[in-house]
Design a protein around this motif. Sequence first.
Motif, PDB file in Angstrom:
ATOM      1  N   GLU A 184      35.982 -59.912 -68.759  1.00  0.00           N
ATOM      2  CA  GLU A 184      36.943 -60.865 -69.306  1.00  0.00           C
ATOM      3  C   GLU A 184      36.246 -62.198 -69.610  1.00  0.00           C
ATOM      4  O   GLU A 184      35.263 -62.561 -68.966  1.00  0.00           O
ATOM      5  CB  GLU A 184      38.079 -61.087 -68.308  1.00  0.00           C
ATOM      6  N   LYS A 185      36.781 -62.900 -70.618  1.00  0.00           N
ATOM      7  CA  LYS A 185      36.203 -64.187 -71.003  1.00  0.00           C
ATOM      8  C   LYS A 185      37.273 -65.269 -71.004  1.00  0.00           C
ATOM      9  O   LYS A 185      38.454 -64.989 -71.238  1.00  0.00           O
ATOM     10  CB  LYS A 185      35.554 -64.077 -72.382  1.00  0.00           C
ATOM     11  N   ASP A 186      36.841 -66.490 -70.728  1.00  0.00           N
ATOM     12  CA  ASP A 186      37.791 -67.594 -70.706  1.00  0.00           C
ATOM     13  C   ASP A 186      38.020 -68.128 -72.125  1.00  0.00           C
ATOM     14  O   ASP A 186      37.515 -67.575 -73.115  1.00  0.00           O
ATOM     15  CB  ASP A 186      37.321 -68.704 -69.761  1.00  0.00           C
ATOM     16  N   PHE A 187      38.770 -69.206 -72.223  1.00  0.00           N
ATOM     17  CA  PHE A 187      39.142 -69.781 -73.520  1.00  0.00           C
ATOM     18  C   PHE A 187      37.921 -70.126 -74.380  1.00  0.00           C
ATOM     19  O   PHE A 187      37.958 -70.065 -75.607  1.00  0.00           O
ATOM     20  CB  PHE A 187      39.992 -71.044 -73.293  1.00  0.00           C
ATOM     21  N   TYR A 188      36.835 -70.474 -73.701  1.00  0.00           N
ATOM     22  CA  TYR A 188      35.628 -70.897 -74.409  1.00  0.00           C
ATOM     23  C   TYR A 188      34.661 -69.738 -74.666  1.00  0.00           C
ATOM     24  O   TYR A 188      33.555 -69.940 -75.146  1.00  0.00           O
ATOM     25  CB  TYR A 188      34.915 -71.994 -73.619  1.00  0.00           C
ATOM     26  N   GLY A 189      35.076 -68.514 -74.316  1.00  0.00           N
ATOM     27  CA  GLY A 189      34.229 -67.350 -74.547  1.00  0.00           C
ATOM     28  C   GLY A 189      33.202 -67.104 -73.465  1.00  0.00           C
ATOM     29  O   GLY A 189      32.293 -66.281 -73.626  1.00  0.00           O
ATOM     30  N   ARG A 190      33.341 -67.803 -72.340  1.00  0.00           N
ATOM     31  CA  ARG A 190      32.407 -67.609 -71.227  1.00  0.00           C
ATOM     32  C   ARG A 190      32.868 -66.439 -70.363  1.00  0.00           C
ATOM     33  O   ARG A 190      34.055 -66.311 -70.072  1.00  0.00           O
ATOM     34  CB  ARG A 190      32.310 -68.878 -70.386  1.00  0.00           C
TER      35      ARG A 190
END
Length: 310
Positions: free
Chosen positions: A266-272
Motif C-alpha cells: 500500500e502507498k500513502d497520498f504521496y506515493g510512498r
Amino acid sequence: MPHGQEVESEYTYHNPVLLEESMEALKVRPDGCYADLTFGGGGHSRRILSLLGEGGRLYGFDRDADTRANIPDDKRFNYIESDFRFMRGALRLRGVTQLDGVLADLGVSSHHFDETSRGFSFRGDAPLDMRMNRRGGGTAADIVNNASPDDLARIFAQWGELETTWKIAGAIERARKVRPITTTAQLVEAVAPCTPKKDESKFLTKLFQALRIEVNGEIDALRMMLEQSLKVLRPGGRLVVISYHSIEDRLVKNFMRSGNVEGYVEKDFYGRSEVPFDIVTRKAVVPSDEELARNPRSRSAKMRVAAKKG
C-alpha cells in the motif's frame, strides 16, 4: 563445542534447525517476552531460555499433545497446547498483549516422520492419519476416500505443486472403488501407475505433503499467525520464520515485505510505500554445510527475518 550443539544433542524428538542463526535473528533480551509457536521437541525454546534472565518470559505453542513430554522445568516457560492460529487470543488470556519476538519453525518434526503410526511418511505401513492434533478432525484417509477426483486434483496441485494431478486423482478413485485406502502403503500402491520411477521419492514426498497440508489446514493457519504476529509484536520486535517448501516461503516473504500474504504494497497520498516491517534478511538464511551433514532433514529450510517498525 558451541552451546547450540550441546542443546541439540539432548533431543531425539527433533533436531532444531538453524538454531544459532535463529537466536541471532531474535536478538533475545534478558528481560524480554517471546513466543516459540512450534514448540515440538523444545530445542529452540531451551536455547531461548538459556538467553533469558529471571525477568524474561517464553510462551511455547504446539497442538500436538505428544510435545508435553518435552516441557522444560522452568518457571519462565509457559506451555500452550494450541494451534498457533489462535496465538493472539491465547496470549491475551494470559495477560500478554505484546511480544519482543516471535519464532515459528514450520513443517513437520522428525518425531512425526519417525513415529510411523502417525502416517506422515510414505516409508513403511501405517494408518493414513497425518493429523497434528489427534483429538479431532478428519484424517488423510477421510480425504483420500471421500473427496471428489476434482478436489483431489486441486489438493495435489495447490499444496504439492504436482503435475498431471488428474491422473493421480483417477488412480486413487479406481483403487478406492476396489477397497478403502486406509494405510500409507495402500496409498503408495494406489498411485503406483503414475509414480515416476526416477523421481519416486520426490513425487511421494510432494503427494504426502499435499495431504498433510490439507488435513491440518496449514496454509490458513500460517496466514492467521502472520497477521496476528504483526499485532502482538512491539515496535522493534522480531519475526523469525523457518519454512520448508515454496508455498510457505512465498507467503512469509510476501508478508514481511508488504504486511499481507498477497504481497500488495500500500502507498500513502504521496506515493510512498507503507510497509510495517524492516526486512532483516534480504536473502533467506539456509543451513550451513556442517548442519546439513549433521541433519540432512534441514536441507530445504529457509529462514526469513523482519523487525516491526516503530
